[in-house]
Design an enzyme around this catalytic site. Structure first.
Site: not given
Lengths: 290, 478
Positions: B325-327, B478
């Site tokens: 989800w962060h990247g 993000f």
């Protein structure tokens, strides 16, 4: 709501009073900074990196070079406006004159992120770029600079606009592209002529004449390849400007028949220490004859 | 618009004044005003992407109405599927498209097929991971009949785009935030004052701590080979403070701003670096995201109720998805996997809920054992942060290799004294306030009244003085 607003206003007032007090203190300090006193200086050399590299003040009697890299005419004007009244000994001002000085890329220095902060840091005690008509100014960075420099702590050093003669023995003239693109183009397009910098050049002349200070313009040598690469509109404008200045009786000094080899250049458009040693005495001699 | 900008310093008082003095009576007008200013806030960054928020809001509002109007299970599933497809589709396209394309090509290359497709030039819209998750939670909760679908389109659009938390959270649940748009807001003096304090603390963490740590970190990480192990260790330590100061600072400003408008947002950080184990760390770090994954991924997968194998699978899924989800980079996947590995032993020994209280409650200092636990947990997070910050896996492994070399015992590069003092101030204040909501939360106590204002002045001066050049918030990407 009322108690909240009262608290907020009270807090903000105290904070602003404290900052206002610091502003006043710093302003008075900046106005009496000993750096402003040029001592027995009679010949003051101003401009950007061209004269900063080209004129060694040692060759001028009571000479002082206060040029700074990338200095636009507007900043030079503010410097002189502050320094001349406080230094009555100054009888001659030598100001750099080059094609790039009238390029509109100078206008961008007050809004371009690469330059704006530095320009404001140099000028915040002597001139307000927000008052210069027709140029875009990054006012956020300007306000930020003023607040940081003046309103947060008592400071002794506010004079960031005094440069000095500075040079090196190095030589590398392979930077034609960088110099041409940096001086005459902005974001890939021909930067055009700056009406603002042109106007400030004439304001400098007026200022010096009003104070009975002799103003002399100095064209420092550049490599032939650089001259040949300057866009046509700048060459034409520069020629016209020189004519206009001559008509006004403003002396313009240049190297004349001086021959310099590439080892006497720091790069494509600046002299190095060896070039300055040849160029400075010529200008000093010519100045003596005026 | 950045919270740490002059633009926002002008925007906030104007919006506040209009909200309370011009539109205080009519709820609908107030909500419409909030919607308008939220779109202006977002459009300040890039108005071209406003349609994405509008689309996401429109789809989920429609899905909600559709779900409310049918009991047919198949229809309901289809509607939920529509919401998931649109929101995750937007995320997949804008955030992961090039990542999948690159890995697809790499996979083909591995089997001897050569491909050279052009990468798509896709700009990642700010906050897309946050607002898509927020709208998704609404549709899922309506589908599960945990909340009722709203028929108030204005409130719903304002809920999705509510400017304090639009671009970097906290990711609010519809059940908590949406009802607040339905009832009249009353100005609460204590709430507003505390909101201002929280904004100030958030700005301190962002501008003084995070931005100054970033200067050092950005200098060291790309050129790690030129530095000693001790300098690299210092850079990871500073990165851990940068990411904390940046993100928790943003959350504090968001929560504080919302409070000025009479809204309560959920707590997103609760002094995570004082955690005694990784489970506690995840109860205290980015709480709105971890609880989102818990409620909408982990529990639906069975959580820890099935066999051990299933539990392990679920833990890995939730942490890896959270990392992803962060990247769109394998480094984030490894970051998530590492945390899963840290968490697993606690889970398998049923010790993941051991430290539910606050460390050293009622005491000034922790016991030596607690201190050792805090240091160990922090050290584990540091190793994981290397992957989070690195450009790629090779970079991360080389960086770690360089840390654990003989040069670890050589002299490290030093940091500015002002930054050291700021970090000490941060740690001391957060430690003292660890039982409270945020660093400057005093409740209604009249204690320290004389000390407070000078302390606020000092923080404001530090913000102005130590503030470097304006940096964007890390979590915007993000």
């Amino acid at each position: 709501m009322k108690p909240f607003l009262i608290k907020l206003v009270l807090f903000a007032s105290l904070l602003l009073t404290y900052m206002g007090f610091l502003y006043s203190y710093n302003l008075s300090v900046s106005k009496s900074d000993p750096k402003i006193d040029l001592g027995d200086c009679e010949t003051l050399i101003v401009g950007d990196s061209y004269l900063m590299r080209a004129l060694d003040p040692e060759f001028f009697e009571h000479g002082r070079n206060i040029c700074q890299g990338a200095e636009p005419y507007a900043l030079t004007y503010w410097k002189l406006q502050t320094l001349l009244p406080k230094n009555p000994h100054v009888s001659t001002v030598l100001l750099g004159l080059a094609h790039h000085n009238i390029s509109a890329y100078n206008d961008e220095k007050f809004i371009d992120p690469q330059w704006a902060e530095e320009m404001f840091k140099r000028s915040y005690t002597i001139g307000n770029p927000l008052t210069v008509e027709t140029i875009a100014v990054d006012w956020r960075t300007y306000v930020d600079t003023v607040v940081r420099q003046m309103c947060l702590q008592p400071k002794e050093d506010h004079v960031h606009y005094m440069g000095k003669y500075s040079n090196s023995r190095q030589s590398d003239t392979s930077d034609l592209k960088r110099a041409i693109e940096g001086h005459f183009f902005y974001r890939g397009k021909n930067a055009g002529i700056s009406a603002v910098m042109r106007r400030y050049l004439f304001k400098i002349i007026e200022l010096c004449r009003a104070r009975k200070v002799k103003i002399v313009l100095v064209v420092s040598p550049v490599r032939r390849r650089y001259l040949n690469a300057i866009p046509e509109n700048f060459l034409k404008e520069f020629k016209g400007l020189r004519g206009e200045l001559s008509q006004m009786g403003v002396p313009i000094l240049a190297a004349g028949g001086l021959r310099l080899n590439s080892k006497e250049f720091l790069n494509i458009d600046h002299l190095n220490i060896f070039g300055a040693k040849k160029f400075s005495p010529i200008i000093a001699r010519k100045l003596g004859k005026l | 618009m950045l919270f740490n900008s002059i633009d926002f310093a002008i925007f906030l008082p104007i919006v506040f004044a209009l909200y309370w003095f011009v539109f205080p009576k009519n709820l609908k007008v107030q909500n419409a005003f909030l919607l308008l200013v939220s779109y202006i806030f977002y459009g300040w960054w890039d108005w071209h992407f406003l349609w994405l928020i509008a689309l996401s809001s429109m789809v989920d509002f429609g899905v909600g109405l559709g779900l409310a109007g049918t009991e047919n299970k198949r229809h309901r599933r289809l509607l939920l599927f529509l919401s998931l497809t649109v929101n995750l589709g937007l995320l997949a396209y804008f955030k992961y498209c090039n990542f999948f394309l690159d890995n697809f090509v790499e996979a083909f290359r591995f089997f001897g097929f050569s491909m050279s497709p052009r990468n798509l030039e896709i700009v990642l819209p700010v906050g897309i991971s946050f607002y898509t998750f927020q709208t998704l939670s609404y549709s899922i909760d309506v589908y599960r009949q945990k909340i009722k679908a709203t028929k108030d389109v204005l409130s719903f659009f304002a809920f999705v785009s509510f400017f304090p938390q639009l671009v970097a959270g906290p990711i609010e649940r519809a059940s908590a935030l949406l009802p607040q748009f339905h009832r009249p807001r009353v100005f609460d003096h204590h709430k507003a004052v505390d909101g201002m304090r929280q904004i100030l603390w958030g700005l301190f963490k962002k501008i003084v701590i995070a931005d100054n740590c970033a200067t050092f970190v950005d200098e060291i990480f790309p050129h790690y080979a030129d530095h000693t192990g001790s300098t690299l260790l210092l850079a990871v330590f500073l990165f851990s403070l940068q990411i904390y100061g940046d993100f928790s600072g943003y959350s504090d400003i968001a929560i504080g701003t919302a409070r000025l408008f009479g809204f309560d947002l959920m707590k997103n950080f609760s002094f995570p670096y004082f955690s005694r184990d990784i489970a506690e760390f995840w109860r205290r770090w980015h709480i709105s995201l971890s609880t989102w994954f818990r409620d909408y991924v982990y529990i639906p997968l069975g959580g820890s109720r099935g066999s051990t194998t299933k539990t392990i699978r679920n833990i890995f899924i939730i942490f890896i998805v959270s990392g992803f989800w962060h990247g769109a980079n394998w480094t984030f996947v490894v970051w998530g996997t590492l945390h899963a590995l840290y968490f697993l032993p606690l889970m398998l020994r049923s010790k993941n809920r051991k430290n539910l209280n606050v460390v050293a409650e009622g005491k000034i200092f922790p016991r030596p054992k607690e201190l050792a636990q805090i240091v160990t947990t922090f050290a584990l997070t540091l190793i994981a942060w290397v992957f989070f910050r690195a450009d790629n896996l090779g970079h991360a492994f080389s960086y770690l290799g360089q840390i654990f070399s003989a040069s670890l015992f050589e002299t490290s590069k030093t940091i500015e004294q002002s930054l050291t003092i700021s970090i000490v101030v941060l740690i001391v204040i957060e430690w003292c306030q660890r039982l409270r909501e945020h660093g400057l939360h005093w409740g209604h106590e009249s204690r320290y009244r004389l000390l407070r204002w000078p302390a606020y002045f000092a923080l404001i001066m530090a913000i102005f003085l130590c503030g470097g050049s304006q940096h964007e918030f890390v979590y915007f990407q993000f």
